[in-house]
Design a protein around this motif. Sequence first.
Motif, PDB file in Angstrom:
ATOM      1  N   ILE A  52       0.866  -1.085  -0.081  1.00 43.03           N
ATOM      2  CA  ILE A  52       0.053   0.246  -0.052  1.00 43.03           C
ATOM      3  C   ILE A  52       0.882   1.196  -0.076  1.00 43.03           C
ATOM      4  CG2 ILE A  52      -2.169  -1.102   1.072  1.00 43.03           C
ATOM      5  CD1 ILE A  52      -1.181   0.148   3.680  1.00 43.03           C
ATOM      6  N   GLY A  53       2.079   1.136   0.023  1.00 38.31           N
ATOM      7  CA  GLY A  53       3.132   2.222   0.104  1.00 38.31           C
ATOM      8  C   GLY A  53       4.315   1.993  -0.053  1.00 38.31           C
TER       9      GLY A  53
ATOM     10  N   VAL B  14       5.292  -0.453   2.381  1.00 37.42           N
ATOM     11  CA  VAL B  14       4.511  -0.761   3.596  1.00 37.42           C
ATOM     12  C   VAL B  14       3.287  -1.625   2.999  1.00 37.42           C
ATOM     13  CG1 VAL B  14       2.597   0.545   5.059  1.00 37.42           C
ATOM     14  CG2 VAL B  14       5.066   1.472   4.244  1.00 37.42           C
TER      15      VAL B  14
ATOM     16  N   LYS C  62       5.265  -1.931   8.175  1.00 36.11           N
ATOM     17  CA  LYS C  62       6.524  -1.250   7.286  1.00 36.11           C
ATOM     18  C   LYS C  62       7.707  -2.420   7.339  1.00 36.11           C
ATOM     19  CE  LYS C  62       8.821   3.211   7.296  1.00 36.11           C
ATOM     20  NZ  LYS C  62       8.847   4.693   7.807  1.00 36.11           N
TER      21      LYS C  62
ATOM     22  N   GLU D  40      13.728   6.730  14.634  1.00 34.31           N
ATOM     23  CA  GLU D  40      12.317   6.712  14.536  1.00 34.31           C
ATOM     24  C   GLU D  40      11.661   5.873  15.262  1.00 34.31           C
ATOM     25  OE1 GLU D  40      11.137   5.317  10.393  1.00 34.31           O
ATOM     26  OE2 GLU D  40       9.147   6.211  10.862  1.00 34.31           O
TER      27      GLU D  40
ATOM     28  N   LEU E  13      -3.532   0.325  10.628  1.00 31.46           N
ATOM     29  CA  LEU E  13      -3.667   0.550   9.304  1.00 31.46           C
ATOM     30  C   LEU E  13      -4.866   1.432   8.977  1.00 31.46           C
ATOM     31  CD1 LEU E  13      -3.436  -0.692   6.394  1.00 31.46           C
ATOM     32  CD2 LEU E  13      -5.319  -2.027   6.745  1.00 31.46           C
TER      33      LEU E  13
ATOM     34  N   ASP F   7      -3.050   8.249   1.462  1.00 26.11           N
ATOM     35  CA  ASP F   7      -2.566   9.413   1.619  1.00 26.11           C
ATOM     36  C   ASP F   7      -3.003  10.838   1.156  1.00 26.11           C
ATOM     37  OD1 ASP F   7      -0.573   9.761  -0.387  1.00 26.11           O
ATOM     38  OD2 ASP F   7       0.245   8.408   0.254  1.00 26.11           O
TER      39      ASP F   7
ATOM     40  N   ASP G 181       5.277   8.812   9.747  1.00 28.66           N
ATOM     41  CA  ASP G 181       6.723   8.895   9.618  1.00 28.66           C
ATOM     42  C   ASP G 181       7.847   9.880  10.299  1.00 28.66           C
ATOM     43  OD1 ASP G 181       9.190   8.602   7.935  1.00 28.66           O
ATOM     44  OD2 ASP G 181       8.430   9.431   6.297  1.00 28.66           O
TER      45      ASP G 181
ATOM     46  N   GLY H  82      10.889   9.534  10.541  1.00 30.66           N
ATOM     47  CA  GLY H  82      12.084   9.103  10.051  1.00 30.66           C
ATOM     48  C   GLY H  82      13.162  10.121  10.286  1.00 30.66           C
TER      49      GLY H  82
HETATM   50  N1  LIG Z   1      -0.210   2.847   8.816  1.00 26.77           N
HETATM   51  C1  LIG Z   1      -0.546   3.067   7.380  1.00 26.77           C
HETATM   52  N2  LIG Z   1      -1.744   2.885   6.852  1.00 26.77           N
HETATM   53  C2  LIG Z   1      -1.791   3.170   5.579  1.00 26.77           C
HETATM   54  N3  LIG Z   1      -0.831   3.562   4.648  1.00 26.77           N
HETATM   55  C3  LIG Z   1       0.261   3.713   5.233  1.00 26.77           C
HETATM   56  C4  LIG Z   1       0.644   3.491   6.679  1.00 26.77           C
HETATM   57  N4  LIG Z   1       1.986   3.938   6.745  1.00 26.77           N
HETATM   58  C5  LIG Z   1       2.514   4.247   5.623  1.00 26.77           C
HETATM   59  N5  LIG Z   1       1.559   4.181   4.514  1.00 26.77           N
HETATM   60  C6  LIG Z   1       1.764   4.569   3.140  1.00 26.77           C
HETATM   61  O1  LIG Z   1       2.992   3.922   2.933  1.00 26.77           O
HETATM   62  C7  LIG Z   1       3.756   5.404   2.578  1.00 26.77           C
HETATM   63  C8  LIG Z   1       5.170   5.536   2.748  1.00 26.77           C
HETATM   64  O2  LIG Z   1       5.303   5.123   4.335  1.00 26.77           O
HETATM   65  P1  LIG Z   1       6.198   5.951   5.222  1.00 26.77           P
HETATM   66  O3  LIG Z   1       5.834   7.227   5.135  1.00 26.77           O
HETATM   67  O4  LIG Z   1       6.358   5.467   6.404  1.00 26.77           O
HETATM   68  O5  LIG Z   1       7.476   5.820   4.410  1.00 26.77           O
HETATM   69  P2  LIG Z   1       8.938   6.734   4.263  1.00 26.77           P
HETATM   70  O6  LIG Z   1       8.424   8.102   4.095  1.00 26.77           O
HETATM   71  O7  LIG Z   1       9.868   6.327   3.062  1.00 26.77           O
HETATM   72  O8  LIG Z   1       9.658   6.313   5.623  1.00 26.77           O
HETATM   73  P3  LIG Z   1      11.074   6.074   5.562  1.00 26.77           P
HETATM   74  O9  LIG Z   1      11.677   7.053   4.871  1.00 26.77           O
HETATM   75  O10 LIG Z   1      11.168   6.179   7.181  1.00 26.77           O
HETATM   76  O11 LIG Z   1      11.341   4.677   4.941  1.00 26.77           O
HETATM   77  C9  LIG Z   1       3.025   6.477   3.080  1.00 26.77           C
HETATM   78  O12 LIG Z   1       3.139   7.841   2.079  1.00 26.77           O
HETATM   79  C10 LIG Z   1       1.594   6.058   2.975  1.00 26.77           C
HETATM   80  O13 LIG Z   1       0.825   6.155   1.554  1.00 26.77           O
END
Ligand SMILES: Nc1ncnc2c1ncn2[C@@H]1O[C@H](COP(=O)(O)OP(=O)(O)OP(=O)(O)O)[C@@H](O)[C@H]1O
Length: 381
Positions: A30-31, A38, A53, A72, A103, A108, A165, A167
């Motif tokens: 989903i991401g 994710v 994740k 994080e 979830l 987003d 995030d 991070g």
């Molecule tokens: N709990 C959640 N439920 C649904 N979608 C999520 C969830 N967490 C993250 N996502 C989706 O996954 C995408 C990426 O997640 P996240 O922001 O944690 O990654 P990231 O920004 O690259 O983090 P990092 O840089 O730490 O790897 C988000 O933009 C969102 O669309």
Amino acid sequence: MGNCNINEKKEDMLESDITSISNFQFIDAIGRGGFGKVWKVKKKKNTLFYALKVMSKAKIILKKSVQSVLNERQLLSNVRHGFMINMQCAFQDKEYLYLVMDLLTGGDLRFHIGRLRRFNEEQTKFFAACIIIALEYLHQNGILHRDIKPENLVFDSSGYLRLTDLGIARIWKPENSSDTSGTPGYMAPEVMCRQNHGIGVDYFALGVIVYECMLGRRPYMGRSRQEIREQMLSKQAAIKRQEIPPGWDIQAGDFANQLLQRKPQNRLGSNGPDEVKEHPWFKDFDWEKLENKKILAPFIPNCNQDNYLPSDGLNDSDDSLSAEQHLLLRRNSIQNLFNGYDQDGNQQQCSQNNLMIFSSQSSARQSKAPTSSSTLKSSKL
Ligand SMILES: Nc1ncnc2c1ncn2[C@@H]1O[C@H](COP(=O)(O)OP(=O)(O)OP(=O)(O)O)[C@@H](O)[C@H]1O
């Protein structure tokens, strides 16, 4: 597939349930995160759904991000709030680190901006208010998020936005000028220019989001960080009266313009959340009702569809490491590298003890967002 029947408020997991991915059924990607994907997963034991994740240790090492991933994870264990995406637990195996999170099924804000380009005033104000509540909570706990952007704001099935995030989030400290991560376009000028910064950086990003939801573009556009920086330094972005869409209160423009002030001392929010919540655009807004999630959200994502790009946008090719990267990693086992050495064999500050903290449950207790900024002001963020 989309699913509206997902219980978004769950009990914390039991320790015995958390140690292996074999406890989960993988449903869909989903991401995409910086170190992996994710996933929407289902816990086999009780059939509850979670977001998982998955972060590749190899990628974390190659990107020299061990310390920030552990940072994080540590912050997440202390964060628990209704406007944040909360972590349920963390675990690891030889190759991957895993974060189990609530979830959210609404997708987003970036996904929805991509589809709709703009939002109406009521929707934009509601999004801004959700972000303000999340920021108030983080800042009151001494945390600067530093990466507020639409990708990190996810809708729940009832249309409330929650922040994710951590991070590059950091506990505020007076000297943080060398700590300059963020996403160009949302990054405040003081971060771009490697100066000390405080909570104002998160309110600057909020200003960009309000601007973007209203006008369908960002105040500073550019192909590179350098280009955006040059634009920022050459002129103060501001929404002109004639640009405000018909029917919108002109106070919406003033709100965004005040948040976008380049000098933090002139920026709305730099002195705490009260001045943001008291801006005339929010006159008569019922903050208490929002915090209690009693307001009917003006934008409710259709949870019967997938609110993320189809899996071909999340294909595996990006996950593979290059031959060169494999070579680097072969010098040592992933496990050894992660436990204290970078890919050049240099010892990192991160120790085995640091790594040990990755696998455990969230220790945070649910807490209500502060209703005044007194703590924040006294902490001089
Ligand atoms: N709990 C959640 N439920 C649904 N979608 C999520 C969830 N967490 C993250 N996502 C989706 O996954 C995408 C990426 O997640 P996240 O922001 O944690 O990654 P990231 O920004 O690259 O983090 P990092 O840089 O730490 O790897 C988000 O933009 C969102 O669309």
